[in-house]
Design a protein around this motif. Structure first.
Motif, mmCIF file in Angstrom:
data_model
loop_
_atom_site.group_PDB
_atom_site.id
_atom_site.type_symbol
_atom_site.label_atom_id
_atom_site.label_comp_id
_atom_site.label_asym_id
_atom_site.label_seq_id
_atom_site.Cartn_x
_atom_site.Cartn_y
_atom_site.Cartn_z
ATOM 1 N N GLY A 151 0.842 -1.186 0.000
ATOM 2 C CA GLY A 151 0.000 0.000 0.000
ATOM 3 C C GLY A 151 0.872 1.229 0.000
ATOM 4 O O GLY A 151 1.963 1.220 0.577
ATOM 5 N N THR A 152 0.421 2.262 -0.676
ATOM 6 C CA THR A 152 1.179 3.504 -0.611
ATOM 7 C C THR A 152 1.026 4.091 0.788
ATOM 8 O O THR A 152 0.047 3.819 1.488
ATOM 9 N N ARG A 153 1.995 4.875 1.177
ATOM 10 C CA ARG A 153 1.972 5.547 2.481
ATOM 11 C C ARG A 153 1.941 7.051 2.261
ATOM 12 O O ARG A 153 2.369 7.546 1.214
ATOM 13 N N TRP A 154 1.476 7.770 3.230
ATOM 14 C CA TRP A 154 1.428 9.224 3.166
ATOM 15 C C TRP A 154 2.794 9.778 2.782
ATOM 16 O O TRP A 154 2.918 10.670 1.951
ATOM 17 N N SER A 155 3.838 9.233 3.379
ATOM 18 C CA SER A 155 5.184 9.746 3.138
ATOM 19 C C SER A 155 5.749 9.369 1.764
ATOM 20 O O SER A 155 6.805 9.872 1.378
ATOM 21 N N ASP A 156 5.066 8.510 1.010
ATOM 22 C CA ASP A 156 5.532 8.133 -0.328
ATOM 23 C C ASP A 156 5.349 9.260 -1.342
ATOM 24 O O ASP A 156 6.086 9.347 -2.325
ATOM 25 N N ASN A 157 4.343 10.099 -1.118
ATOM 26 C CA ASN A 157 4.072 11.193 -2.061
ATOM 27 C C ASN A 157 5.148 12.270 -1.961
ATOM 28 O O ASN A 157 5.636 12.579 -0.877
ATOM 29 N N ASP A 158 5.475 12.837 -3.101
ATOM 30 C CA ASP A 158 6.399 13.968 -3.095
ATOM 31 C C ASP A 158 5.603 15.267 -3.262
ATOM 32 O O ASP A 158 4.369 15.262 -3.249
ATOM 33 N N MET A 159 6.278 16.368 -3.419
ATOM 34 C CA MET A 159 5.594 17.657 -3.481
ATOM 35 C C MET A 159 4.713 17.800 -4.719
ATOM 36 O O MET A 159 3.876 18.690 -4.798
ATOM 37 N N TYR A 160 4.881 16.908 -5.690
ATOM 38 C CA TYR A 160 4.056 16.946 -6.900
ATOM 39 C C TYR A 160 2.793 16.099 -6.769
ATOM 40 O O TYR A 160 2.013 16.000 -7.708
ATOM 41 N N GLY A 161 2.628 15.453 -5.610
ATOM 42 C CA GLY A 161 1.401 14.714 -5.340
ATOM 43 C C GLY A 161 1.374 13.289 -5.848
ATOM 44 O O GLY A 161 0.313 12.667 -5.898
ATOM 45 N N HIS A 162 2.537 12.749 -6.229
ATOM 46 C CA HIS A 162 2.577 11.341 -6.640
ATOM 47 C C HIS A 162 3.741 10.648 -5.932
ATOM 48 O O HIS A 162 4.593 11.302 -5.337
ATOM 49 N N VAL A 163 3.741 9.310 -5.993
ATOM 50 C CA VAL A 163 4.799 8.540 -5.357
ATOM 51 C C VAL A 163 6.138 8.915 -6.001
ATOM 52 O O VAL A 163 6.286 8.884 -7.219
ATOM 53 N N ASN A 164 7.100 9.273 -5.177
ATOM 54 C CA ASN A 164 8.417 9.668 -5.651
ATOM 55 C C ASN A 164 9.138 8.464 -6.240
ATOM 56 O O ASN A 164 8.997 7.338 -5.766
ATOM 57 N N ASN A 165 9.941 8.719 -7.273
ATOM 58 C CA ASN A 165 10.613 7.629 -7.979
ATOM 59 C C ASN A 165 11.426 6.724 -7.068
ATOM 60 O O ASN A 165 11.451 5.507 -7.254
ATOM 61 N N VAL A 166 12.104 7.261 -6.080
ATOM 62 C CA VAL A 166 12.956 6.446 -5.221
ATOM 63 C C VAL A 166 12.147 5.444 -4.394
ATOM 64 O O VAL A 166 12.652 4.379 -4.025
ATOM 65 N N VAL A 167 10.885 5.708 -4.143
ATOM 66 C CA VAL A 167 10.049 4.830 -3.329
ATOM 67 C C VAL A 167 9.810 3.494 -4.029
ATOM 68 O O VAL A 167 9.666 2.462 -3.373
ATOM 69 N N TYR A 168 9.796 3.494 -5.344
ATOM 70 C CA TYR A 168 9.589 2.244 -6.078
ATOM 71 C C TYR A 168 10.669 1.224 -5.750
ATOM 72 O O TYR A 168 10.410 0.024 -5.711
ATOM 73 N N TYR A 169 11.876 1.686 -5.507
ATOM 74 C CA TYR A 169 12.955 0.771 -5.141
ATOM 75 C C TYR A 169 12.691 0.134 -3.770
ATOM 76 O O TYR A 169 13.048 -1.014 -3.536
ATOM 77 N N SER A 170 12.062 0.874 -2.891
ATOM 78 C CA SER A 170 11.649 0.313 -1.608
ATOM 79 C C SER A 170 10.582 -0.762 -1.812
ATOM 80 O O SER A 170 10.607 -1.807 -1.157
ATOM 81 N N TYR A 171 9.652 -0.512 -2.729
ATOM 82 C CA TYR A 171 8.643 -1.529 -3.054
ATOM 83 C C TYR A 171 9.319 -2.787 -3.596
ATOM 84 O O TYR A 171 8.954 -3.910 -3.227
ATOM 85 N N PHE A 172 10.308 -2.624 -4.483
ATOM 86 C CA PHE A 172 11.028 -3.770 -5.042
ATOM 87 C C PHE A 172 11.699 -4.565 -3.921
ATOM 88 O O PHE A 172 11.588 -5.788 -3.855
ATOM 89 N N ASP A 173 12.414 -3.858 -3.057
ATOM 90 C CA ASP A 173 13.138 -4.484 -1.954
ATOM 91 C C ASP A 173 12.181 -5.234 -1.036
ATOM 92 O O ASP A 173 12.456 -6.359 -0.609
ATOM 93 N N THR A 174 11.052 -4.629 -0.735
ATOM 94 C CA THR A 174 10.049 -5.256 0.126
ATOM 95 C C THR A 174 9.515 -6.535 -0.504
ATOM 96 O O THR A 174 9.402 -7.570 0.166
ATOM 97 N N ALA A 175 9.186 -6.496 -1.781
ATOM 98 C CA ALA A 175 8.637 -7.676 -2.458
ATOM 99 C C ALA A 175 9.656 -8.811 -2.496
ATOM 100 O O ALA A 175 9.320 -9.972 -2.203
ATOM 101 N N VAL A 176 10.898 -8.514 -2.844
ATOM 102 C CA VAL A 176 11.935 -9.549 -2.921
ATOM 103 C C VAL A 176 12.158 -10.174 -1.556
ATOM 104 O O VAL A 176 12.147 -11.405 -1.406
ATOM 105 N N ASN A 177 12.362 -9.353 -0.535
ATOM 106 C CA ASN A 177 12.660 -9.896 0.789
ATOM 107 C C ASN A 177 11.463 -10.597 1.418
ATOM 108 O O ASN A 177 11.641 -11.596 2.112
#
Length: 145
Positions: A19-45
């Motif tokens: 699930g997206t988190r409040w802190s995932d959004n950047d100042m432009y109102g969408h999930v910041n690019n770097v957060v996707y790498y956290s999603y990848f890491d979470t899924a793999v582990n």
């Protein structure tokens, strides 16, 4: 991988709910690019832990990330339910290349997709080691076709 080579959700052998988190959004109102790498890491582990082949606190062999990449196709934002699709593209002697897609709930087309490469090393020496047999079996179970 080009946009024409996007994998649909059913093409992935393992699915992990996110699930997206409040802190995932950047100042432009969408999930910041770097957060996707956290999603990848979470899924793999999560896959490795659920498969019983990763003990994050007592492993003799660990996977170090040596390469990542991501393509973005559609913006995501908080609050949204997501699914990460995971599969293995390539198994080497001491490495594995994962392919991960991030999907908005109810959609089969990825909002983003990318890869994640682990090289497995001895925890003490940090030198590459052969993939342990149990890990190799778990990874073979999610090979992409």
């Amino acid at each position: 991988m080009t946009a024409s080579e996007r994998r649909s959700l059913p093409a992935y052998p393992y699915h992990h709910l996110l699930g997206t988190r409040w802190s995932d959004n950047d100042m432009y109102g969408h999930v910041n690019n770097v957060v996707y790498y956290s999603y990848f890491d979470t899924a793999v582990n999560a896959f490795l832990i659920r498969s019983g082949v990763l003990d994050p606190h007592g492993a003799d062999v660990i996977g170090l990330v040596v390469e990542t990449g991501c393509q973005y196709f559609a913006p995501l934002s908080f609050p949204e339910a997501l699914t990460a699709g995971l599969g293995v593209e390539r198994l080497g002697r001491s490495s594995v290349r994962y392919h991960i897609g991030i999907f908005r709930e109810g959609e089969d087309a990825p909002a983003a997709q990318g890869h994640f490469v682990h090289v497995y090393v001895d925890c003490g020496t940090r030198r590459p080691v052969e993939l342990p047999a149990g890990l190799r079996r778990a990874l073979e179970g999610v090979l992409l076709t």
